[in-house]
Design a protein around this motif. Structure first.
Motif: not given
Length: 470
Positions: A14, A16-17, A21, A71, A78, A92, A95, A208, A212
């Motif tokens: 999460a 890393s996402t 962003a 997101i 995702l 997420l 996030t 990141n 993933l």
């Protein structure tokens, strides 16, 4: 320790996402604020500073709202399609909510660094925010801590830090002034920020995307173990990172004055001190990786070898100096972009090749090879552009002290009859540091070193003395 490798893996997927962003939303404006505020403040150009702040903060706020909303809306897709893990959906979604807070924190910190106020971002982001987060974690631990609560504490602590950064920015440069009382050099700012943004996006994307890829091609547990190893690595290189951050506005100002001699002095002195601090940390990590990881729980100790390899990658990064900072702050943003493209291509290729075959070890080896290639390239580029290198004769001293310390540590480690656990690590680390400091003091300090030590003492007096030294 509260989450374990599996939950910690979801937490880091999460984050890393979120980092990708943030990289999109910041748009290189944090670096632009550092450079242009440093130059405009040195020229006492208040209208220019006010306009730069408006452009930097306003654009980043807009983009962060867009990326956060995206997101949030894509959370189900995702989680279920990309990561094949439905438990990631609420992580997420939260996030997406916290992305604007995280983005503002980066931009506001960049503005304050442009004013050469390194202390304010440190207080807000690296003292106040972790304390708030730690308090929340301790309180929530009694109710059953999980990855969702970890993301929530991360976001709320960052929101508190952003409020504090706004307060500090207003203290340094009053924000209570007419919006029109500004000169907005939008074209100049974006000509600088767009290549920087693309470059930093590629760096963030790789840092990141490796997590993933590991989550997609390996296991969530593997992500958790690798993320802990990476966090230890990040902590170990904080001294070097803080030097580089502090040097950014100084390098920009010196380049604006065409003072290459002082740039060379900063380049070499900063690199020597970064390496002096990094060597004992590196030795501790490679000699005792399993006991260090066991502090986080036994489920993480499988990453011992990967941690040692990442530590070597960090030593290479620190030892090759602040070449990336010099390229960035002297305005060679297109070159920075080219470097980032090369770095992404090399690292992505290595990740795809090595992770499916070797998992954690493959990710660590990819990091090592990638760091070696890109930092050697930066070293050569800075020499080609400015005829500057980060080494001088004084650099021999920390290397010699490190070699003697390593030999002594290996000898002591083989003679002590402890069980190899945490006590073994503590005793050996204390002995290692004693040997390293002893050898360093015996070899003596150069005039530049003595100046640095004197400055550190002066700053310590200002912080801890009731009657600060002026």
């Amino acid at each position: 320790r509260l989450l374990g490798a599996d939950q910690y893996g979801m937490y880091n997927l999460a984050l890393s996402t979120a980092n990708i962003a943030i990289g999109l939303a910041v748009f290189g404006l944090d670096s632009a604020l550092i450079r242009y505020i440093a130059i405009q403040a040195s020229r006492e150009d208040e209208k220019g500073v006010w306009g730069t702040l408006q452009v930097g903060v306003g654009v980043a706020a807009l983009f962060s709202a867009i990326t956060g909303t995206f997101i949030f809306g894509m959370a189900f897709y995702l989680a279920e399609t990309v990561f094949h893990e439905p438990r990631l959906v609420p992580l997420l979604q939260f996030t997406g909510v916290i992305v604007p807070f995280l983005t503002m924190s980066e931009v506001l910190a960049g503005a304050l660094r442009g004013f050469k106020r390194m202390d304010y971002p440190v207080i807000a982001q690296f003292i106040f925010q972790p304390i708030i987060r730690l308090i929340m974690i301790v309180v929530l631990a009694f109710t059953g801590f999980n990855a969702v609560l970890a993301i929530i504490t991360f976001g709320l602590a960052d929101l508190a830090a952003s409020v504090m950064l706004i307060y500090y920015l207003n203290k340094e440069f009053s924000l209570r002034r007419p919006v029109r009382a500004a000169r907005r050099d939008i074209r100049t700012i974006f000509e600088f920020s767009i290549p920087v943004w693309l470059s930093e996006m590629l760096v963030k994307f790789h840092g990141n995307i490796q997590t993933l890829i590991l989550g997609s091609l390996n296991t969530i547990t593997g992500v958790g173990i690798f993320s802990v190893a990476n966090q230890i690595s990040i902590v170990s290189s904080q001294f070097s990172s803080s030097i580089n951050t502090s040097a950014k506005p100084v390098i920009a100002e010196l380049h604006d004055r065409a003072d290459l001699k002082q740039m060379a002095h900063i380049y070499q002195t900063a690199n020597k001190w970064a390496v002096m601090v990094q060597i004992p940390i590196f030795l501790t990590i490679v000699l005792f990786p399993s006991p260090i990881l066991s502090l986080f729980g036994e489920s993480f100790t499988d990453g011992a070898l990967a941690l040692s390899i990442i530590a070597l990658a960090d030593l290479i990064k620190v030892g090759t100096g602040m070449g990336g900072i010099i390229i960035d702050m002297t305005g060679y943003t297109k070159l920075k972009l080219v470097n980032s493209i090369i770095r992404l291509a090399v690292n992505l290729g290595l990740d795809i090749l090595l992770i499916p075959r070797w998992g954690l070890m493959g990710a660590a080896m990819a990091a090592l090879i990638g760091e070696g290639i890109i930092n050697l390239l930066r070293l050569l580029q800075v020499f080609s552009l400015f005829r500057l290198i980060p080494y001088n004769r004084a650099f021999i001293k920390p290397i010699t002290a490190g070699v003697i310390t390593l030999a002594s540590a290996l000898l002591i480690k083989s003679r002590l009859s402890l069980d190899g656990g945490i006590l073994f690590m503590i005793v050996n680390t204390a002995l290692l540091l004693a040997v390293y400091l002893g050898v360093t003091f015996l070899m003596g300090f150069s005039p530049e070193d003595q100046a640095v030590i004197g400055y550190i003492r002066q700053r310590a007096n200002k912080i801890f003395s009731k009657n600060p030294v002026k």
